[in-house]
Design an enzyme around this catalytic site. Sequence first.
Site, PDB file in Angstrom:
ATOM      1  N   THR A  70       0.659  -1.190  -0.165  1.00 34.73           N
ATOM      2  CA  THR A  70       0.012   0.109   0.027  1.00 34.73           C
ATOM      3  C   THR A  70       0.837   1.013  -0.132  1.00 34.73           C
ATOM      4  O   THR A  70       0.643   2.272  -0.667  1.00 34.73           O
ATOM      5  CB  THR A  70      -0.900   0.088   1.089  1.00 34.73           C
ATOM      6  OG1 THR A  70      -1.468  -1.212   1.448  1.00 34.73           O
ATOM      7  CG2 THR A  70      -1.913   0.961   1.017  1.00 34.73           C
ATOM      8  N   HIS A 131       1.275  -9.338  -7.055  1.00 34.22           N
ATOM      9  CA  HIS A 131       1.687 -10.490  -5.771  1.00 34.22           C
ATOM     10  C   HIS A 131       2.251 -11.607  -6.473  1.00 34.22           C
ATOM     11  O   HIS A 131       2.775 -12.569  -5.827  1.00 34.22           O
ATOM     12  CB  HIS A 131       0.992 -10.646  -4.650  1.00 34.22           C
ATOM     13  CG  HIS A 131       0.203  -9.588  -3.838  1.00 34.22           C
ATOM     14  ND1 HIS A 131       0.981  -9.065  -3.543  1.00 34.22           N
ATOM     15  CD2 HIS A 131      -0.860  -9.323  -3.391  1.00 34.22           C
ATOM     16  CE1 HIS A 131       0.519  -7.985  -2.335  1.00 34.22           C
ATOM     17  NE2 HIS A 131      -0.701  -8.289  -2.680  1.00 34.22           N
ATOM     18  N   TYR A 221      11.335  -2.918   3.462  1.00 33.34           N
ATOM     19  CA  TYR A 221      10.571  -2.131   4.274  1.00 33.34           C
ATOM     20  C   TYR A 221      11.251  -1.453   5.083  1.00 33.34           C
ATOM     21  O   TYR A 221      11.236   0.009   5.455  1.00 33.34           O
ATOM     22  CB  TYR A 221       9.376  -3.008   4.645  1.00 33.34           C
ATOM     23  CG  TYR A 221       8.587  -2.367   5.719  1.00 33.34           C
ATOM     24  CD1 TYR A 221       7.186  -1.853   5.051  1.00 33.34           C
ATOM     25  CD2 TYR A 221       8.726  -2.321   6.909  1.00 33.34           C
ATOM     26  CE1 TYR A 221       6.225  -1.329   5.743  1.00 33.34           C
ATOM     27  CE2 TYR A 221       7.580  -1.815   7.807  1.00 33.34           C
ATOM     28  CZ  TYR A 221       6.387  -1.236   7.165  1.00 33.34           C
ATOM     29  OH  TYR A 221       5.462  -0.373   8.156  1.00 33.34           O
TER      30      TYR A 221
END
Length: 324
Positions: A70, A131, A221
């Site tokens: 996101t 994905h 991340y």
Amino acid sequence: VRGADEKTEEKYAHIISTLPKKKSWGQELQRYQGFWYYPFFLDGVMSVQHNFKVRPSDVLIASSPKSGTTWLKALVFALHNRNADDQTSKQVMQSSNPHEYILQIELAHLYTNNSILSLDALPSPRLLATHIPYSSLPESARDDESGCRIVYISRDIKDVFVSSWYFFNDNRHDSQEPFSLEEAFESYCDGVTPYGPIWDHQLEYWKASIERPQSVMFLRYEEMMEDPVNGVKMLAEFLGRPFSMEEAEVGVVEEIVKVCSFEYLKNLEANKEGELQFAKVKFTKPAFFRRGVVGDSKRCLTPEMIERLNLLNDRMTCSFSSSS
Ligand code: A3P
């Protein structure tokens, strides 16, 4: 992508009926080309494999679920549209969830109540997401000549597990039984989760980023969280749109980091309520913004669980370094 004739649909249904099945997280998953999927997403995956052709200007955001998709969608959209004269893209970002402005290619046919939405009809340059594991991407996306850029976001597999458990448990569909953290953990360690095993998913994209650095970027991340300004600059360069001196001076980078930050996105009215539905599965928009921290798994997992996932992670890290 859809719009396949009846014969093709029958062919996909036949292939799907022959695939191995396993119960996981309160539902049945099926293994296709080495990875586990919701059965009702598989025709979309096959359709993409057979029909989807990338264009040189395409950007494909790739990830395992719950790894920061996101966030990356918001960042790529903001970067891409930063020089637009009109206010449209800013309004889009203010009034929608990132999953509404960047489509997931294998689900594209499910977005609008099953109506046919052709990816071919989207104007260039297309910002798309998936994905699908690297080895199962359509051939054109793995071809160096295609010009398409792939940006992958990976995340610590312990945090992905905890994020996934909350997300999939809170968003169970009607036919899905409840499942405990412990049950979910066993399946996760066996690699049986949607688009899992996650370590193979990450490893494939990591290898591709080494082999094709011009075409595939591998983000983490945790690194993006530690230094988002630097991450956004690197991303802009990879996408062929580096920041000018002028932009840097007036704070364009920091502004993008701000409007894509967890707190900012979470507090947009557009993300405070509502749902996104894909076939049988429905996700609430706020569920995409749970805590957004690094190391949250420490709060939720036992030391034994952490050790088991660390061992799996170490195996993956070994593969990372031995293939470099
Ligand atoms: P947590 O459940 O650990 O909070 P995905 O987008 O791939 O579904 O991943 C969801 C995870 O990313 C969730 O993690 C979510 O909170 C976090 N996330 C969402 N938006 C974010 C943002 N702008 N910055 C950092 N993390 C974000």
